[in-house]
Design an enzyme around this catalytic site. Structure first.
Site, PDB file in Angstrom:
ATOM      1  N   GLU A 400       1.309  -0.902  -0.098  1.00 39.65           N
ATOM      2  CA  GLU A 400       0.331   0.067  -0.010  1.00 39.65           C
ATOM      3  C   GLU A 400       0.842   1.478  -0.012  1.00 39.65           C
ATOM      4  O   GLU A 400       0.530   2.098   1.279  1.00 39.65           O
ATOM      5  CB  GLU A 400      -0.630   0.217   1.030  1.00 39.65           C
ATOM      6  N   GLU A 476      -4.427 -10.687  -0.452  1.00 38.20           N
ATOM      7  CA  GLU A 476      -4.897 -10.116   1.343  1.00 38.20           C
ATOM      8  C   GLU A 476      -6.555 -10.566   0.646  1.00 38.20           C
ATOM      9  O   GLU A 476      -6.998 -10.582   0.107  1.00 38.20           O
ATOM     10  CB  GLU A 476      -5.129  -8.720   1.703  1.00 38.20           C
TER      11      GLU A 476
END
Ligand code: IPT
Length: 953
Positions: A400, A476
């Site tokens: 991220e 994820e």
């Protein structure tokens, strides 16, 4: 932005026979809330006797200095990179140590394994340098400064915040200090500074290749392979056994120079992306992975070797084969364990700049050339440290951090240094710098589209074309926050159906709840906000498959079942058993197959199955075992268990199972005796039931006092019901908005008929015209009091119902539970794979699942009957006319909902029992997709019946 000063070049982290000294232990410690404390303490003569003592390694917040703080995405300081506020908690550390005389004249390295977030160090009064990169080692040459035989003084200043903090915005507690080991490593003359073990495995010829590149001439000896080679030489070894997560074969060698001997563990394996597939040793693999943060409920990211082993052992025992080290390189010992016990690793760089998203990615260090050195430095320190671990199959640039040129620079450096491993990074969906296409939390439909190659195109056709050639993983998925996630099995079906979908990594391994105590000494697990943080993200930090105390949550058991490497089922048409091998490399010869026949959950017969060799990906057909005759609902359970002890579980450990119904249950025999209602001065009675004549509610069953069953639609919202933080409360908010948590009841009439008591009612929330018409029909069949409930929705229901069923209360002493149905664990419509049909016993206490944030939990599904009894065996038995869902707890759903921590829940004077016709699914909306349409509980006409009996066992 300069990452460090005075540090040595990054290199491999290895064991050695050269002398070393651990500096772990109690250090003198001085804490300041802000910058500006005097630097006088760096002088060797400084008197620190008045300072506190703090263990190294540790986080100072967990020893009473400052406080832990949790944020997910937001930086807890103003975003003006690279600056940080003056309120910058600072720890000054001092310790003295003696160095043996033999070290005289040797080079020596001072190694910090991990310091959060930056350090500046002085040895014997001389500054040796400074470093950032919390989860990366920093090494300093200190030989010239050491005083063998005399006292040495090491002084270190650590700040909580630094420019490096902008690169470390991972979703976790902000915890500071020297949290990994500190060691002094003697470097004898002609010792090794660094080496790189290059291995390969040719799956066609079975040949292994081995070459060692080292900083100094050295020889590698591998006795088992009769191998003795010099650095730089390439050895080719016929018929080696390859390394894989399934069979983690390691060969032990010694790398020696004149100055030192270094143990080396060699795993032969080749990782490639080829024809759109990620392959290990020539075979595509399916990643059954989990994201792991380093966490210990008492010590934060200071994790002992014993806990690391426990993590790896538990992962193996739950059929996981891969771990992503979210979102930083773990302690290197963890990687040793992955090599040894067998887990594929995506080693992720200590990089996350997620908080820049909130400012439109302005100033993102990933794209600002001034930060290039800092980013590439982090990648180098990870790759150099960890390059010799066969378990690492991919490098990840970080998490991220948006997109930008510095990510490209990291990738470019890595490709040159280690072309043997593919690169991963999810944050840039163009995949410009990586070798696999990775997404997080994509829903099932998107995964299916990617599997079919029909995903939405990128705007750049060249990049789009390239991305279509890449294998896909979910780095994820399945957000394991609180109760859930639902939907694992549907993801697994997609992974198994589409070759391009090579599995994923569940978010995440462990709840980061910090153990705390209430003023009365009751333990609880703290989450964001519990330490008074002005900015925090609550219990979003508790989203693991294991609880903070490392016990398995139902989600881990569900995942274990869904990803089991053996599929056991029956082919009803041929009456045979099918045993499928879902390993990528091994046969099933390490497993033993047992069967048990149970009638009503009582074992009737058992045996062993001879399973022939099943190659990976294949299935064999076996005849059913000879089963004795039986009457009553019967199930054949076939288990695949470890035939021999392994390093991670003993012989007999269950790897996979399947259940096959072999005889149906018999319907209840027609009742021999009915009863008619009696109305007198004592009220309204029907057989063993005593009713309130006005409300029609059951007050007693024989000698048992009950608060009679009434319609219930509410559940204490789960984290998934509440949805993602940006969802404005999710489905739970819509439920509350409609008022489902405060239903109103109106009895229309209570009728006594010939052999029945009939109650007509309407149950509805205030302020709306939607409602549920209910008819409760009570009859008696032998000693059973039978309740048949009919529910007819009225109006247009805008939302699904949380649950639909009955709630009643029974005396607190009925705390022993037995049931026949699915168990032993909790299960909901989309989290029920791990629950098998059987007869189970428990207690009300043990039916509860201790989610860190209290919420709906503990449902047992497909229950045929359940009994609640006291210690003498007296109590209540409930038979379903069809299967029902069952929960029992010592508090109401409303109390459960208001609790903030498990320690808030205190037993009431009753046990509250829910008997449900259905539950709404669980989904993964806390982060990811909601409940799949097939698991929605829409308000629709429903008929439901249960029979109550007073029992004395
Ligand atoms: C995703 C993060 O990568 C992970 O660290 C964690 O925060 C997870 O979410 C939720 O718990 S990012 C999210 C915006 C999808």
């Amino acid at each position: 932005m300069e990452p460090n000063r005075g540090t040595r070049d990054p290199r491999a982290w290895f064991a050695s026979d050269a002398p070393q000294l651990s500096l772990a232990g109690q250090w003198a410690f001085r804490f300041s809330e802000r910058i500006g404390a005097s630097l006088d303490f760096v002088a060797p003569t400084y008197d620190d006797t008045r300072w506190d003592r703090l263990p190294v390694p540790s986080h100072w917040q967990l020893h009473g200095y400052g406080a832990p703080a949790y944020t997910n995405v937001r930086y807890p300081f103003p975003v003006e990179p690279p600056h940080v506020p003056d309120e910058n908690p600072t720890g000054d550390y001092r310790r003295t140590f003696a160095v043996p005389d033999e070290w005289a004249g040797l080079d020596a390295i001072l190694r910090f394994g991990g310091v959060d977030s930056c350090l500046r160090a002085w040895l014997n009064g001389e500054e040796i340098g400074s470093a950032q990169g919390s989860r990366l080692p920093s090494e300093f040459d200190v030989g010239a400064l050491l005083r063998p035989g005399a006292e040495n003084v090491l002084a270190v200043r650590v700040h909580q915040w630094s420019a490096g903090s902008y690169l470390e915005d991972q979703d976790m507690w902000w915890l500071s200090g020297i949290f990994r080991d500190v060691a002094l490593l003697a470097r004898p003359t002609a010792s090794l500074d660094d080496f790189f073990v290059h291995t390969g495995y040719d799956h066609v010829t079975g040949q292994g290749s081995l070459r060692i590149e080292a900083s100094a001439p050295a020889r590698l000896v591998v006795p088992e392979l009769a191998l003795d080679i010099a650095t730089g030489d390439t050895a080719r070894i016929d018929r080696v056994e390859p390394w894989s997560a399934e069979v983690p074969r390691l060969y032990h060698g010694t790398l020696a120079t004149h100055g030192e001997r270094v143990p080396v563990r060699i795993g032969f394996r080749t990782v490639v992306v080829e024809n759109g597939l990620l392959k290990v040793n020539g075979s595509p693999i399916l990643l059954r992975g989990v994201n792991r943060h380093e966490f210990d409920t008492d010590h934060g990211r200071t994790v002992s070797g014993e806990l690391m082993r426990r993590d790896v052992t538990m992962m193996k025992a739950h059929n996981l084969n891969a771990v992503r080290t979210s979102h930083y390189p773990p302690h290197p010992h963890f990687l040793d364990l992955c090599d040894e016990l067998g887990l594929y690793v995506i080693d992720e760089c200590d990089l996350e700049t997620h908080g820049f998203e909130r400012v439109g990615w302005r100033g993102n260090p990933a794209d600002d050339p001034r930060w290039e050195d800092a980013l590439v430095d982090r990648m180098r320190r990870m790759v150099e440290r960890d390059k010799n671990h066969p378990s690492i199959i991919m490098w990840s640039l970080g998490n991220e951090s948006g997109s930008g040129r510095n990510l490209a620079a990291m990738a470019q450096w890595t490709r040159l240094r280690d072309p043997s491993r593919p690169l991963h990074y999810e944050g840039d969906q163009t995949c410009a710098n990586v070798d696999v296409y990775s997404r997080m939390y994509a829903d099932h439909a998107e995964v299916e589209a990617i599997g079919q190659g029909t995903e939405e195109p990128l705007s750049d056709p060249a990049l789009d074309a390239r991305r279509r050639t890449l294998p896909f993983i979910l780095c994820e998925y399945g957000h394991a926050m609180g109760n859930g996630p639902g939907g694992f099995s549907e993801y697994q079906e997609l992974f198994e159906r589409y070759p391009r979908c090579q599995g994923g990594f569940v978010w995440e391994w462990i709840d980061h709840g910090l153990r705390q105590y209430t003023p009365e000494g009751r333990p609880f697990f703290a989450y964001g906000g519990d330490f008074g943080e002005p900015v925090h993200d609550g219990n979003f930090v508790a989203d693991g498959l294991i609880f903070p105390d490392r016990t398995a949550s139902p989600a881990l058991l569900e995942l274990k079942k869904v990803i089991e490497p053996v599929r056991i089922r029956a082919d009803a048409s041929t009456g045979t058993l099918l045993i499928g091998n879902r390993y990528d490399f091994r046969t099933l010869s390490h497993l033993a197959f047992n069967w048990t026949l149970e009638t009503e959950g009582v074992p009737l017969a058992a045996g062993h199955l001879d399973v022939p060799t099943v190659r990976p990906g294949r299935e064999v057909e076996l005849p059913f075992p000879q089963l004795p005759s039986r009457s009553g609902e019967s199930w054949l359970t076939v288990q695949a268990v470890l035939a021999a002890d392994t390093d991670w579980a003993p012989a007999g450990h269950e790897v996979a199972w399947g259940q096959i119904p072999v005889s149906p249950g018999q319907p209840l025999p027609p009742p021999r005796r009915h009863a008619s209602p009696v109305v007198d001065e004592n009220g309204l009675r029907l057989g063993p039931g005593a009713f309130d004549p006005i409300s029609g509610r059951l007050r007693a069953l024989g000698s048992l006092e009950v608060e009679g069953p009434r319609l219930d639609v509410w559940r204490a919202p789960t984290d998934n019901d509440r949805g993602a933080p940006e969802d404005g409360g999710g489905l739970a908010a819509q439920w509350r908005d409609l008022g489902l948590h405060r239903m109103r009841h109106r009895v229309i009439e209570v009728l006594t008929e010939n052999d029945a008591v009939v109650v007509h009612a309407r149950e509805a929330p205030a302020g709306t015209d939607v409602g549920l018409r209910t008819t409760y029909t009570w009859t008696v069949a032998d000693q059973m009091l039978v309740l048949s409930l009919v529910v007819m929705p009225e109006g247009t229901w805008p939302v699904p119902l949380p649950r639909l069923g009955l709630r009643l209360a029974v005396p607190a002493r009925l705390g022993k539970i037995e049931w026949f149905g699915r168990g032993p664990g909790e299960a909901y419509p989309d989290t029920r794979q791990a629950a098998r049909v059987g007869r189970f016993t428990s207690t009300v206490e043990d039916l509860q699942t201790p989610y860190v944030m209290p919420q709906e939990n503990g449902n047992r599904t497909e229950v045929r009957w359940a009994a609640l009894t006291d210690k003498h065996g007296h109590g209540l038995r409930i038979n379903g006319l069809a299967c029902f869902d069952f929960t029992a707890r010592r508090w109401t759903s409303e109390t459960l909902e208001t609790a903030q921590h498990a320690s808030d829940l205190r037993p009431s004077d009753r046990i509250w029992v829910n008997l449900d016709a259905a539950h709404h699914g669980i989904g993964s909306a806390a982060c990811g997709p909601g409940v799949l349409p097939r698991y929605r509980l829409d308000a629709r006409p429903t008929r439901f019946a249960v029979a109550f009996t007073e029992v004395d066992q």
